[in-house]
Design an enzyme around this catalytic site. Structure first.
Site, PDB file in Angstrom:
ATOM      1  N   ARG A  85       0.823  -1.203   0.000  1.00 10.61           N
ATOM      2  CA  ARG A  85       0.000   0.000   0.000  1.00 10.61           C
ATOM      3  C   ARG A  85       0.855   1.250   0.000  1.00 10.61           C
ATOM      4  O   ARG A  85       0.585   2.209  -0.705  1.00 10.61           O
ATOM      5  CB  ARG A  85      -0.896  -0.012   1.234  1.00 10.61           C
ATOM      6  CG  ARG A  85      -1.746   1.229   1.343  1.00 10.61           C
ATOM      7  CD  ARG A  85      -2.163   1.487   2.760  1.00 10.61           C
ATOM      8  NE  ARG A  85      -3.211   0.590   3.188  1.00 10.61           N
ATOM      9  CZ  ARG A  85      -3.530   0.403   4.466  1.00 10.61           C
ATOM     10  NH1 ARG A  85      -2.856   1.021   5.405  1.00 10.61           N
ATOM     11  NH2 ARG A  85      -4.491  -0.399   4.801  1.00 10.61           N
ATOM     12  N   TYR A  86       1.893   1.269   0.833  1.00 12.44           N
ATOM     13  CA  TYR A  86       2.791   2.420   0.920  1.00 12.44           C
ATOM     14  C   TYR A  86       4.022   2.140   0.054  1.00 12.44           C
ATOM     15  O   TYR A  86       4.395   0.983  -0.132  1.00 12.44           O
ATOM     16  CB  TYR A  86       3.252   2.620   2.363  1.00 12.44           C
ATOM     17  CG  TYR A  86       2.142   2.903   3.346  1.00 12.44           C
ATOM     18  CD1 TYR A  86       1.467   4.123   3.338  1.00 12.44           C
ATOM     19  CD2 TYR A  86       1.777   1.973   4.306  1.00 12.44           C
ATOM     20  CE1 TYR A  86       0.469   4.396   4.261  1.00 12.44           C
ATOM     21  CE2 TYR A  86       0.782   2.240   5.236  1.00 12.44           C
ATOM     22  CZ  TYR A  86       0.129   3.456   5.210  1.00 12.44           C
ATOM     23  OH  TYR A  86      -0.845   3.729   6.124  1.00 12.44           O
ATOM     24  N   ARG A  89       6.951   0.071   2.123  1.00 13.62           N
ATOM     25  CA  ARG A  89       6.637  -0.988   3.088  1.00 13.62           C
ATOM     26  C   ARG A  89       5.709  -2.022   2.474  1.00 13.62           C
ATOM     27  O   ARG A  89       4.782  -1.658   1.751  1.00 13.62           O
ATOM     28  CB  ARG A  89       5.875  -0.399   4.294  1.00 13.62           C
ATOM     29  CG  ARG A  89       6.735   0.330   5.271  1.00 13.62           C
ATOM     30  CD  ARG A  89       5.902   1.345   6.074  1.00 13.62           C
ATOM     31  NE  ARG A  89       5.704   2.562   5.299  1.00 13.62           N
ATOM     32  CZ  ARG A  89       4.945   3.584   5.699  1.00 13.62           C
ATOM     33  NH1 ARG A  89       4.318   3.541   6.839  1.00 13.62           N
ATOM     34  NH2 ARG A  89       4.815   4.641   4.928  1.00 13.62           N
ATOM     35  N   CYS A  98      -3.835 -18.501  14.402  1.00 19.19           N
ATOM     36  CA  CYS A  98      -3.577 -17.729  15.611  1.00 19.19           C
ATOM     37  C   CYS A  98      -3.912 -18.599  16.811  1.00 19.19           C
ATOM     38  O   CYS A  98      -4.758 -19.481  16.710  1.00 19.19           O
ATOM     39  CB  CYS A  98      -4.461 -16.480  15.660  1.00 19.19           C
ATOM     40  SG  CYS A  98      -4.292 -15.436  14.202  1.00 19.19           S
ATOM     41  N   CYS A 102      -9.439 -13.716  17.566  1.00 14.99           N
ATOM     42  CA  CYS A 102     -10.042 -12.550  18.202  1.00 14.99           C
ATOM     43  C   CYS A 102     -11.327 -12.212  17.451  1.00 14.99           C
ATOM     44  O   CYS A 102     -11.330 -12.158  16.218  1.00 14.99           O
ATOM     45  CB  CYS A 102      -9.082 -11.366  18.154  1.00 14.99           C
ATOM     46  SG  CYS A 102      -7.428 -11.794  18.723  1.00 14.99           S
ATOM     47  N   CYS A 105     -11.197  -9.271  14.875  1.00 16.22           N
ATOM     48  CA  CYS A 105     -10.041  -9.278  13.951  1.00 16.22           C
ATOM     49  C   CYS A 105     -10.329  -8.547  12.644  1.00 16.22           C
ATOM     50  O   CYS A 105     -11.359  -8.757  12.009  1.00 16.22           O
ATOM     51  CB  CYS A 105      -9.643 -10.716  13.652  1.00 16.22           C
ATOM     52  SG  CYS A 105      -8.241 -10.822  12.524  1.00 16.22           S
ATOM     53  N   ARG A 107      -8.810  -9.123   9.941  1.00 12.41           N
ATOM     54  CA  ARG A 107      -8.696 -10.094   8.846  1.00 12.41           C
ATOM     55  C   ARG A 107      -9.588 -11.300   9.114  1.00 12.41           C
ATOM     56  O   ARG A 107      -9.280 -12.435   8.755  1.00 12.41           O
ATOM     57  CB  ARG A 107      -7.238 -10.522   8.628  1.00 12.41           C
ATOM     58  CG  ARG A 107      -6.348  -9.337   8.317  1.00 12.41           C
ATOM     59  CD  ARG A 107      -5.226  -9.645   7.324  1.00 12.41           C
ATOM     60  NE  ARG A 107      -4.497  -8.419   7.035  1.00 12.41           N
ATOM     61  CZ  ARG A 107      -3.379  -8.053   7.676  1.00 12.41           C
ATOM     62  NH1 ARG A 107      -2.827  -8.822   8.601  1.00 12.41           N
ATOM     63  NH2 ARG A 107      -2.796  -6.908   7.366  1.00 12.41           N
ATOM     64  N   ASP A 266     -11.596  -1.034  12.659  1.00 14.56           N
ATOM     65  CA  ASP A 266     -11.868  -1.006  11.224  1.00 14.56           C
ATOM     66  C   ASP A 266     -13.323  -1.408  10.982  1.00 14.56           C
ATOM     67  O   ASP A 266     -13.937  -2.087  11.795  1.00 14.56           O
ATOM     68  CB  ASP A 266     -10.945  -1.994  10.507  1.00 14.56           C
ATOM     69  CG  ASP A 266      -9.483  -1.560  10.574  1.00 14.56           C
ATOM     70  OD1 ASP A 266      -9.219  -0.357  10.400  1.00 14.56           O
ATOM     71  OD2 ASP A 266      -8.616  -2.420  10.820  1.00 14.56           O
ATOM     72  N   ASP A 303      -7.437   3.576  10.207  1.00 14.94           N
ATOM     73  CA  ASP A 303      -6.974   3.038   8.937  1.00 14.94           C
ATOM     74  C   ASP A 303      -8.138   3.231   7.973  1.00 14.94           C
ATOM     75  O   ASP A 303      -9.179   2.594   8.115  1.00 14.94           O
ATOM     76  CB  ASP A 303      -6.617   1.552   9.104  1.00 14.94           C
ATOM     77  CG  ASP A 303      -5.475   1.144   8.196  1.00 14.94           C
ATOM     78  OD1 ASP A 303      -5.245   1.826   7.186  1.00 14.94           O
ATOM     79  OD2 ASP A 303      -4.825   0.124   8.500  1.00 14.94           O
ATOM     80  N   LYS A 310      -3.256   4.989   6.993  1.00 10.63           N
ATOM     81  CA  LYS A 310      -3.554   5.360   8.376  1.00 10.63           C
ATOM     82  C   LYS A 310      -3.465   6.872   8.541  1.00 10.63           C
ATOM     83  O   LYS A 310      -2.561   7.505   8.003  1.00 10.63           O
ATOM     84  CB  LYS A 310      -2.571   4.682   9.322  1.00 10.63           C
ATOM     85  CG  LYS A 310      -2.726   3.163   9.354  1.00 10.63           C
ATOM     86  CD  LYS A 310      -1.693   2.535  10.280  1.00 10.63           C
ATOM     87  CE  LYS A 310      -1.768   1.024  10.274  1.00 10.63           C
ATOM     88  NZ  LYS A 310      -1.295   0.427   8.999  1.00 10.63           N
TER      89      LYS A 310
END
Ligand code: PLP
Ligand code: SF4
Length: 345
Positions: A85-86, A89, A98, A102, A105, A107, A266, A303, A310
């Site tokens: 995206r950037y 990075r 995981c 969570c 999450c 994702r 998000d 974000d 962000k």
């Protein structure tokens, strides 16, 4: 070539304490449910702040208005599992597992799923892409949780990245110190410390997650020379108040973890019941600035949907009166600060 493989994780078909099996069955058909034994014990000791993060809830299924991938990660992926995206990075999704799934999450669309796992043939394509783009200097391992990979797989991935000379820093995003601290072993640290400069951002959301076990995990990592940061998600009913957040961020400094980001939730499908207003987040930051160590105050970020990146938010946006900036101190006093005028051009 080395095989990419995961650490063995415990059985997830067991009944969790206080669980409604009907709810779990319904929710787990869409979103996987798994809670490590360590995190189950934490929930038994501390109740709702932990329970809300890990136990399935019917409200996950009721939220159908939000998008599964609001940050457009899929369309920002030139190569499977790599998000660019950037300019400088990239994020590599090197695991889809995981220790705890969570409920909030970002994702949620992919974690725990069968087909999004990193395959042996995917990683060389990621490496090729990074090699071919000399502007990429910062590689973030994410997922899922990268530390669910076994030590050999991590060594393989990290040495591949370190063979690219324009890669300056490598970051690992992991919740393992919080949800499976026993995974952080001296052997793991021995692998990681070969690949400096290495940064690790973990993910504590509540002061009850700072235990002797998580402290020990962070100590091992810090003693291996790894800079530790923390990304917290602002979660309704978990940490959306000043006292909890102060206790969390000052507690993190005590275990050598520097608060980095406080994330506004998000707009991910299935997570609407965790959202707080931006006003709540700003109020928490306002109550921290000047009142606790500046080292303890994270950047509060949204974000933006659409993968626009962000944006950091600050309380008390400053107004200008002629040559003066009107600033608000931590005690609430208004102060006029005389600014200079830049010459035109
Ligand atoms: C958050 C994020 C990063 C890293 O951002 P920093 O502000 O440098 O921590 C990089 N790529 C993507 C896609 C991200 O979402
Ligand atoms: S550990 Fe991270 S990637 Fe895994 S479920 Fe939790 S928030 Fe998602």
């Amino acid at each position: 070539m080395s095989e990419i493989s995961y650490i063995a994780s415990s059985d997830c078909s067991r009944m969790l304490p206080g669980e409604n099996s009907e709810v779990t069955n319904m929710v787990s058909q869409r979103y996987p449910v798994h809670v490590s034994d360590y995190y189950v014990n934490l929930m038994l000791q501390h109740g709702d702040a932990i329970r809300l993060q890990c136990m399935p809830d019917l409200r996950e299924l009721e939220d159908d208005s939000q998008c599964p991938d609001p940050l457009n990660e899929e369309s920002l992926s030139p190569v499977k599992g790599l998000i660019h995206r950037y300019p400088d990075r990239v994020v590599l999704l090197v695991s889809n597992r995981c220790p705890v799934y969570c409920r909030f999450c970002m994702r949620k669309r992919m974690v725990g799923g069968g087909d999004a796992a990193l395959r042996n043939e995917d990683f060389p394509r990621m490496l090729e892409y990074i090699s071919a783009n000399s502007g990429i200097s910062d590689v973030i391992l994410s997922g899922g949780d990268p530390l669910m990979l076994d030590d050999g797989s991590l060594h393989f991935i990290l040495s591949g990245l370190r063979s690219i000379t324009h890669v300056n820093i490598i970051r690992i995003g992991t919740r393992v110190p919080v949800t499976l601290p026993e995974r952080v072993t001296p052997e793991l640290c021995k692998v990681l410390k070969k690949f400096h400069p290495l940064y690790l951002n973990t993910h504590f959301n509540h002061p009850a997650e700072i235990t002797s076990a998580s402290e020990q995990a962070c100590s091992l990592l810090a003693d291996a020379g790894i800079s530790l940061g923390n990304q917290t998600v602002l979660l309704k009913g978990v940490n959306d108040n000043i006292d909890t957040m102060r206790a969390l961020t000052t507690g993190l400094l005590r275990i050598r973890v520097r608060p980095y980001y406080l994330h506004q939730m998000d707009l991910v499908r299935g997570t609407a019941h965790f959202r707080t207003s931006v006003a709540t987040g700003l109020e928490i930051i306002r109550a921290m600035r000047g009142h606790v160590s500046g080292m303890a105050v994270p950047h509060y970020v949204i974000d933006l949907p659409g993968g626009k990146g962000k944006v950091a938010l600050l309380p008390d946006q400053d107004e200008r009166k002629g040559e003066f900036l009107m600033l608000t101190t931590y005690t609430g006093e208004k102060v006029a600060y005389r600014d200079v005028t830049d010459p035109p051009g």
